[in-house]
Motif scaffolding. Structure first.
Motif, PDB file in Angstrom:
ATOM      1  N   PRO A   1      85.751  22.279  49.290  1.00  0.00           N
ATOM      2  CA  PRO A   1      86.707  21.231  48.928  1.00  0.00           C
ATOM      3  C   PRO A   1      86.432  20.572  47.579  1.00  0.00           C
ATOM      4  O   PRO A   1      87.323  19.947  47.011  1.00  0.00           O
ATOM      5  CB  PRO A   1      86.586  20.217  50.075  1.00  0.00           C
ATOM      6  CG  PRO A   1      85.235  20.479  50.673  1.00  0.00           C
ATOM      7  CD  PRO A   1      85.001  21.947  50.511  1.00  0.00           C
ATOM      8  N   LEU A   2      85.214  20.731  47.050  1.00  0.00           N
ATOM      9  CA  LEU A   2      84.855  20.108  45.771  1.00  0.00           C
ATOM     10  C   LEU A   2      84.847  21.111  44.619  1.00  0.00           C
ATOM     11  O   LEU A   2      84.587  20.727  43.479  1.00  0.00           O
ATOM     12  CB  LEU A   2      83.479  19.439  45.874  1.00  0.00           C
ATOM     13  CG  LEU A   2      83.365  18.284  46.869  1.00  0.00           C
ATOM     14  CD1 LEU A   2      81.955  17.725  46.872  1.00  0.00           C
ATOM     15  CD2 LEU A   2      84.376  17.188  46.557  1.00  0.00           C
ATOM     16  N   ILE A   3      85.099  22.395  44.910  1.00  0.00           N
ATOM     17  CA  ILE A   3      85.074  23.426  43.868  1.00  0.00           C
ATOM     18  C   ILE A   3      86.436  24.103  43.833  1.00  0.00           C
ATOM     19  O   ILE A   3      86.806  24.834  44.756  1.00  0.00           O
ATOM     20  CB  ILE A   3      83.961  24.456  44.123  1.00  0.00           C
ATOM     21  CG1 ILE A   3      82.596  23.758  44.200  1.00  0.00           C
ATOM     22  CG2 ILE A   3      83.943  25.512  43.013  1.00  0.00           C
ATOM     23  CD1 ILE A   3      81.448  24.692  44.554  1.00  0.00           C
ATOM     24  N   ASP A   4      87.188  23.840  42.768  1.00  0.00           N
ATOM     25  CA  ASP A   4      88.531  24.400  42.634  1.00  0.00           C
ATOM     26  C   ASP A   4      88.474  25.832  42.099  1.00  0.00           C
ATOM     27  O   ASP A   4      87.530  26.216  41.405  1.00  0.00           O
ATOM     28  CB  ASP A   4      89.380  23.546  41.682  1.00  0.00           C
ATOM     29  CG  ASP A   4      89.661  22.157  42.246  1.00  0.00           C
ATOM     30  OD1 ASP A   4      89.531  21.993  43.475  1.00  0.00           O
ATOM     31  OD2 ASP A   4      89.999  21.255  41.448  1.00  0.00           O
ATOM     32  N   GLU A   5      89.517  26.584  42.382  1.00  0.00           N
ATOM     33  CA  GLU A   5      89.686  27.883  41.761  1.00  0.00           C
ATOM     34  C   GLU A   5      90.119  27.676  40.307  1.00  0.00           C
ATOM     35  O   GLU A   5      90.908  26.775  40.009  1.00  0.00           O
ATOM     36  CB  GLU A   5      90.751  28.695  42.505  1.00  0.00           C
ATOM     37  CG  GLU A   5      90.386  29.027  43.942  1.00  0.00           C
ATOM     38  CD  GLU A   5      89.300  30.071  44.037  1.00  0.00           C
ATOM     39  OE1 GLU A   5      89.187  30.892  43.095  1.00  0.00           O
ATOM     40  OE2 GLU A   5      88.560  30.076  45.033  1.00  0.00           O
ATOM     41  N   VAL A   6      89.581  28.493  39.403  1.00  0.00           N
ATOM     42  CA  VAL A   6      89.966  28.408  37.992  1.00  0.00           C
ATOM     43  C   VAL A   6      90.373  29.788  37.502  1.00  0.00           C
ATOM     44  O   VAL A   6      90.026  30.813  38.095  1.00  0.00           O
ATOM     45  CB  VAL A   6      88.829  27.842  37.105  1.00  0.00           C
ATOM     46  CG1 VAL A   6      88.501  26.407  37.485  1.00  0.00           C
ATOM     47  CG2 VAL A   6      87.586  28.716  37.183  1.00  0.00           C
TER      48      VAL A   6
END
Length: 471
Positions: A198-203
């Motif tokens: 939840p704290l690491i977005d896809e980039v």
């Protein structure tokens, strides 16, 4: 048979959390082949061909180290050795690094991976590797004398642990650290999340690089390792502008920048044209409640910062350290300021003795970028790099983020200079200038300074007995 049990049988030790230990002849025969890279170009991302899938990073002017799977363990081979690093076109440095380069290759794994790193020492002294920021058994932490014996020249040691948490980390020696890090021994480590976090977005694009500093005299090749603060070369991944590649992205890509600092001072890293958020440190992802939009983030010594932004503005956007001396190369700091000094008479006389003598700093330093000034062999120009409108007049920690609508997904090639739409470039004004407006209240201070009406003479009376009588 259990592979981990076999691994420790090779080493002749018992237990799971052990110090990094020299490798036996049996294990040496099973070493992964070391992969070397000497080109200073930014290599394409290394897509994983086994293990868990992830979106790989792109190391600025660097590369990712391949691995092999051995019964569920990811095995890497790092070789500590002297290297020749091209820091900019025409300028090379004799450094120490790993696998042919300084910094060494980036290591990429996935949260939960069992990792085994073979480290071969081809230096002339003891070394070790500290896995900066990692959670691991104490005997694998890499501090020579405290957690393990140093790796002797010619020997290979093994580090084995589980990548316990996702994030951005670094590796570097903890043996003769002042010398070995000053010579360029460092590298990046990225642990990708195993599952959706939840704290690491896809980039869409994920770049990483390390900040480094060197003190190399003009005309020489080897850094002065005793320098503490007065460095003359400030580098990203041991490259200086114009040797630092641009970061090429597609319009509306979400971009992540991972920056680690292994210099001797802090660096305010500044991005033009966009706002970013600090989404992670080497302590892990930052809580969303603490995130804020910034255009400059100060990165202290030993820290890592993960910056993310939406590339929603087309153009060629400067990206650099905001300490002005860190965007120049081979700068002497003991040169007097000569701005406004007329050199005309002196210069003509000196030219009779020194034909190549040039006036420096009379109108500032920008003129230096236009001069074809002779330099000693293997010397980086102080300010250089040509842009579409002439000399950029920068060096050191400086690059460009190139945002393009027609950049294809996954394409990291340089698209060339931005073609500005008509009417969007600053231009010279050629009309007549009006007289400046004046305020009627100009000329008087709001609070005039009171002048004394009479001169005051100060009388001094010394105590009897001299200074001995003071208490």
């Amino acid at each position: 048979m259990n592979t981990r049990r076999n691994f420790f049988k090779w080493l002749g030790v018992a237990g799971g959390a052990v110090a990094a230990t020299s490798v036996s002849k049996v294990a040496m025969a099973a070493l992964p082949e070391p992969v070397l890279q000497t080109k200073p170009d930014t290599m394409p991302p290394l897509l994983p061909n086994n293990g868990r899938p992830y979106n790989p990073v792109v190391t600025l002017n660097g590369w990712t180290l391949p691995w092999r799977m051995n019964n569920g363990v990811k095995e890497f081979h790092l070789v500590a050795e002297p290297v020749v690093r091209e820091m900019a076109p025409g300028f090379k440095a004799h450094l120490w690094g790993y696998n042919g380069q300084s910094p060494g290759p980036t290591i990429e794994v996935v949260e939960g991976d069992r990792v085994r790193i073979f480290v071969t020492n081809k230096l002339g002294e003891l070394t070790s590797i500290h896995w900066h920021g990692q959670r691991l058994p104490n005997g694998m932490d890499g501090v020579t004398g405290l957690n393990q014996p140093g790796i002797p020249p010619g020997k290979t040691f093994v580090y084995e642990f589980v990548a316990r948490r996702p994030g951005t980390f670094m590796y570097h020696p903890h043996a003769d650290e002042m010398v070995q890090m000053a010579m360029g021994m460092m590298g990046f480590w990225v642990t990708h999340p195993k599952n959706r976090n939840p704290l690491i977005d896809e980039v869409d694009r994920d770049f990483c690089f390390l900040l480094a500093s060197y003190d190399i005299d003009p005309g020489s090749y080897t850094p002065k390792i005793m320098t503490m603060l007065d460095f003359n070369l400030w580098a990203w991944n041991s490259r200086i502008f114009p040797g630092i590649d641009s970061l090429n992205v597609r319009h509306m890509d979400k971009v992540r920048l991972r920056v680690g600092n292994l210099t001797m001072t802090n660096h305010p890293i500044h991005l033009h044209g966009h706002e970013f958020q600090v989404t992670g440190t080497d302590g892990g992802p930052t809580p969303k409640s603490t995130r804020r939009y910034e255009v400059t983030e100060d990165i202290a010594v030993g820290q890592m910062r993960q910056l993310e932004f939406l590339a929603d503005e087309e153009g060629d956007w400067a990206f650099h350290c905001h300490k002005s001396h860190h965007t120049m190369n081979a700068m002497g700091h003991d040169v007097p300021t000569m701005i406004g000094v007329d050199h005309t008479g002196v210069a003509s006389k000196i030219n009779k003795l020194i034909p190549d003598y040039m006036v420096m700093g009379e109108r500032g330093m920008k003129d230096m970028t236009e001069m074809e000034m002779p330099l000693p062999d293997n010397t980086a120009a102080m300010m250089t790099g040509q842009g579409p409108f002439g000399s950029v007049g920068m060096g050191g920690m400086f690059s460009v983020v190139k945002v393009r609508r027609d950049q294809k997904p996954g394409d990291y090639s340089d698209p060339g200079w931005f073609k500005h739409p008509p009417g969007t470039v600053a231009y010279e004004f050629t009309g007549s200038l009006p007289d400046p407006a004046r305020f009627k209240s100009e000329g008087r201070s709001a609070m005039p300074v009171a002048k004394p009406t009479a001169q005051v003479e100060v009388q001094i009376r010394k105590p009897p007995g001299g200074h001995a009588g003071h208490h």
